[in-house]
Design an enzyme around this catalytic site. Structure first.
Site, mmCIF file in Angstrom:
data_model
loop_
_atom_site.group_PDB
_atom_site.id
_atom_site.type_symbol
_atom_site.label_atom_id
_atom_site.label_comp_id
_atom_site.label_asym_id
_atom_site.label_seq_id
_atom_site.Cartn_x
_atom_site.Cartn_y
_atom_site.Cartn_z
ATOM 1 N N ASP A 279 54.285 17.697 26.438
ATOM 2 C CA ASP A 279 55.379 17.046 27.142
ATOM 3 C C ASP A 279 55.557 17.750 28.492
ATOM 4 O O ASP A 279 54.920 18.766 28.785
ATOM 5 C CB ASP A 279 56.661 17.050 26.301
HETATM 6 C C1 NOJ Z 1 59.648 13.910 29.016
HETATM 7 C C2 NOJ Z 1 59.878 13.104 27.780
HETATM 8 O O1 NOJ Z 1 60.278 13.940 26.727
HETATM 9 C C3 NOJ Z 1 58.685 12.294 27.339
HETATM 10 O O2 NOJ Z 1 59.077 11.440 26.306
HETATM 11 C C4 NOJ Z 1 58.106 11.548 28.478
HETATM 12 O O3 NOJ Z 1 57.024 10.776 28.024
HETATM 13 C C5 NOJ Z 1 57.690 12.523 29.560
HETATM 14 N N1 NOJ Z 1 58.866 13.257 30.037
HETATM 15 C C6 NOJ Z 1 57.005 11.845 30.728
HETATM 16 O O4 NOJ Z 1 57.894 11.103 31.450
#
Ligand code: NOJ
Length: 742
Positions: A279
């Protein structure tokens, strides 16, 4: 794994290389270490969506030319898909195409209801179609990868991200996650309208302490395997090509550096053979977690855990070479991880034609198709859940005067909810627009009443005047569109005070009150329940939300949504789930020793005065008609281990209008080697019936459905007696049983 591959493995030989593997191996042989690390790095343009710390400072174009950017996320300006791809293909040494990713989680241009709303349709096929539409639109923009489905189940409505998931139950969430993977990826990844799915957030991100985003997750391995893992597993078994590691730590180790999760469970046990992306900044955040000393150490941990691609923090590209030179990380490991990414790029067809996604003509042709908007309207209609309808105040009476009141009636953002980056307000049908299009002129008034969290001058008075002048008051209450999703966790899920006061003032007029709840999460409504004659949960219903709502309020269609998360009575009940464990002292009416406790503790907030049950349970939802469930037959009352149990029931529409319900089957394992939930969903089916008509529903409970993480930690069946219930919610009363023999 194919049977042929398994036979080869047993025989001690490895299976012959696929074309993708041959291609990747050849390419790897020509890549520098830095280029490999580049493929393992994902960056965001400065104008992209920011969901975390800025990370290190870089010039994206320079890095692309140097072959140091394997993937780009969150690009907003459409023309840059081609510009950046051209740069990578024409100006970098090996011309490896970029993989463009974005969070297309409930639609791209046409926005479908937030995922929690869509889950309340229990309509697996429609959810699959919505993912297909999203893939067609996203790929027409230039995207090849979406960060969806979110497979995290959660029983905590304080956690803002419940809006992005499919509710609290793993059985339903697994079916819907599979549908989404199939919708995004189709049968052929190399088709230019299919995109990569990403199973996230691995793992157990939906169980943070206190519902606080990013917070610690600490649970037993048994609970993880029983409740959380099955959803990720189902989506991986469906062929999802990528997985995202979560922000949280799990059993003391952050997921992005957790080798047990990413290697032992994900690859060795589940057989996942795509690639894992962290993430956002999650690799570097292992420094804050306190398990890595610095960026280099964080990169080491993530690499050792078999995390293939790092999102945004830059620790791989900045420290990877040194780690290899110092002998800390073998280059062989880098090759293995980079290869996983190259194989997926090959399977997408990116090497064959890096520009296969996007194009202005295709974009114009593929987006906002009338059939996509019609699907969004259907799903929105099916997602709305009628929780209360006293005196049959709904549907609204033909020609009656309706006072539409509340802060969200003309708010496009409230229709779309979280992750609606590519939506356009001008394409979104607000509640006001939907109602005006369906109801005769002169029968509707629109009054704001208050803001989401505060009073407006004269607002309540105007709302009261409007209600007095009407036959019925319809209040749109709840939460703004951007108050669910990431970083939107809340300490209370009660209605904001200003809205409570508006509701009380309108109720005092004596007019029937309908509440439309716009929300991305279940809310605790007991304190205001008696102020509502009818309650329809609208969620954030998407592009066609206003029209879908008018479909239901007018009676053109009957509501058919059923809750996939319990609605608590009050905040203190959270987390709350229908499939809880019995405990040694379950709360029953007969527990008269509690009476003496009550005498001692006469304060209202004591648990002795609040039932354990929610205000509205999982699976619940009304319609404008009624259904009866009769003739329950357990066709296989005694089975051996491994055999299916078939259950039949008759569903009849005993009301006056056509309608749809969701027939649900729950089981309980009476005595097992570990404590089991009081009920577990094991089958469901949407049933549409004309008045007076009936249908037989056949459920099949498989041995896999009865399996759980036993005392010996094996995920398998045990013999014994099972209770079963069939009906319209987890509180179904029609009861049967079956026995699984040794
Ligand atoms: C953080 C989020 O937790 C995740 O779900 C997302 O896909 C990513 N950012 C990318 O935007």
């Amino acid at each position: 794994m194919s049977i042929a591959a398994a036979v080869l493995m047993i025989a001690g030989c490895s299976s012959p290389k696929t074309d993708a593997e041959k291609f990747a191996d050849d390419l790897l042989g020509r890549m520098t270490l830095r280029e490999k690390l580049g493929q393992m790095s994902q960056f965001r343009p400065r104008s992209g969506v920011v969901t975390g710390p800025e990370g290190f400072s870089y010039d994206l174009e320079t890095m692309i030319k140097a072959g140091e950017v394997g993937s780009i996320l969150s690009l907003r300006e459409q023309e840059y898909f081609e510009i950046y791809q051209r740069l990578a293909v024409d100006s970098s040494r090996l011309g490896i195409p970029i993989l463009f990713a974005h969070d297309i989680i409930h639609g791209c241009k046409v926005i479908f209801p937030i995922n929690l709303g869509s889950s309340c349709t229990w309509d697996v096929e429609s959810v699959k179609q919505s993912a297909r539409v999203a893939a067609v639109e996203a790929s027409a923009m230039g995207l090849a990868w979406t960060f969806s489905p979110m497979c995290d189940i959660s029983a905590d409505p304080r956690w803002g991200r419940v809006s992005e998931g499919s509710g609290e139950d793993q059985y339903l969430a697994a079916k819907l996650s599979v549908a989404m993977v199939e919708g995004y990826q189709g049968d052929d990844l190399s088709d230019s309208t299919t995109i990569l799915a990403c199973v996230k957030h691995f793992a157990a991100y939906g169980a943070p302490e206190a519902g606080r985003d990013y917070n610690t997750v600490d649970m037993s391995e048994r609970m993880f395997r029983d409740r959380y893992l099955p959803v990720y597993q189902a989506a991986i078994d469906a062929g999802a090509a990528t997985v995202m590691s979560s922000f949280n730590d799990f059993d003391g180790i952050p997921a992005s550096g957790n080798k047990w999760l990413l290697k032992t469970v994900l690859r060795d046990e589940l057989g996942f053979d795509g690639f894992v992306v962290s993430d956002y900044d999650a690799v570097h955040e292992m420094v804050n977690h306190g398990v890595a000393a610095d960026g280099a150490d964080a990169a080491r941990l993530a690499l050792e855990a078999y995390l293939d691609m790092e999102m945004t923090s830059g620790d791989y590209i900045n420290h990877g070479e040194q780690l290899v030179q110092d002998g800390v990380i073998p280059e062989k490991l880098i090759d293995e991880l980079c290869r996983n990414i190259l194989i997926v790029k090959y399977e997408l067809g990116l090497f064959e034609d890096p520009f296969r996604y996007g194009g202005a003509e295709r974009f114009a042709r593929e987006t906002y198709k009338p059939e996509s908007i019609a699907l969004a309207r259907k799903i929105a209609r099916e997602s709305m859940v009628l929780l209360k309808n006293e005196g049959s105040v709904l549907p609204l009476k033909e020609g009656g005067k309706v006072a539409m009141i509340g802060p969200f009636i003309s708010d496009a953002r409230a229709m779309n909810g979280t992750w609606d980056g590519f939506s356009e307000a001008k394409r979104t049908v607000t509640i006001e627009q939907g109602m005006r299009a369906r109801f005769p002129e002169g029968t509707l008034t629109f009054t704001r009443g208050c803001d989401a969290y505060s009073h407006i001058d004269g607002g309540v008075e105007a709302a009261v005047r409007a209600a007095r002048a009407a036959d019925v008051a319809v209040l749109t209450l709840g939460l703004p569109g951007n108050h669910s999703g990431e970083t939107s966790s809340m300490t209370s899920v009660e209605l904001p005070q200003a809205q409570k006061e508006l509701l009380a003032a309108v109720k005092a007029t004596g007019k029937p009150v309908v509440v439309l709840l716009v929300t991305g999460r279940p809310m605790a409504l007991e304190s205001v329940d008696e102020l509502m004659d009818a309650l329809l949960v609208v969620w954030h219903p998407g592009t066609a939300g206003g029209d879908a709502l008018a479909d239901l309020l007018s009676g053109d269609y009957s509501p058919s949504g059923h809750l996939t998360m319990s609605f608590p009575r009050c905040d203190g009940q959270i987390p709350i789930r229908y499939n809880y464990k019995s405990t040694g002292r379950p709360l029953t009416k007969e527990m008269d020793y509690t009476q003496s406790h009550k005498a001692k503790k006469n304060y209202q907030t004591c648990y002795l005065f609040t039932p354990n049950s929610p205000l509205y349970p999982f699976g619940y939802g009304l319609s404008y008609t009624q259904f009866s469930f009769t003739d329950l037959q357990v066709l296989d009352p005694e089975v051996a281990m491994g055999e299916d149990v078939r259950v039949k029931v008759r569903v009849t529409n005993v009301g006056e209008v056509p309608g749809t319900t969701v027939a649900q089957l729950y089981i309980r394992d009476k005595v097992a080697s570990t404590t089991r939930p009081v009920r577990e969903l094991k089958g469901f089916e949407r049933v549409s019936l004309e008045p007076g008509a009936s249908a037989e529903v056949l459920f099949t409970i498989t041995a896999a459905d009865m399996a759980f993480c036993r005392e010996d930690m094996k995920f398998a069946q045990e013999p014994g007696e099972f209770g079963l219930w069939v009906g319209e919610s987890c509180e179904a009363e029609l009861e049967g049983k079956f026995i699984v023999k040794e």
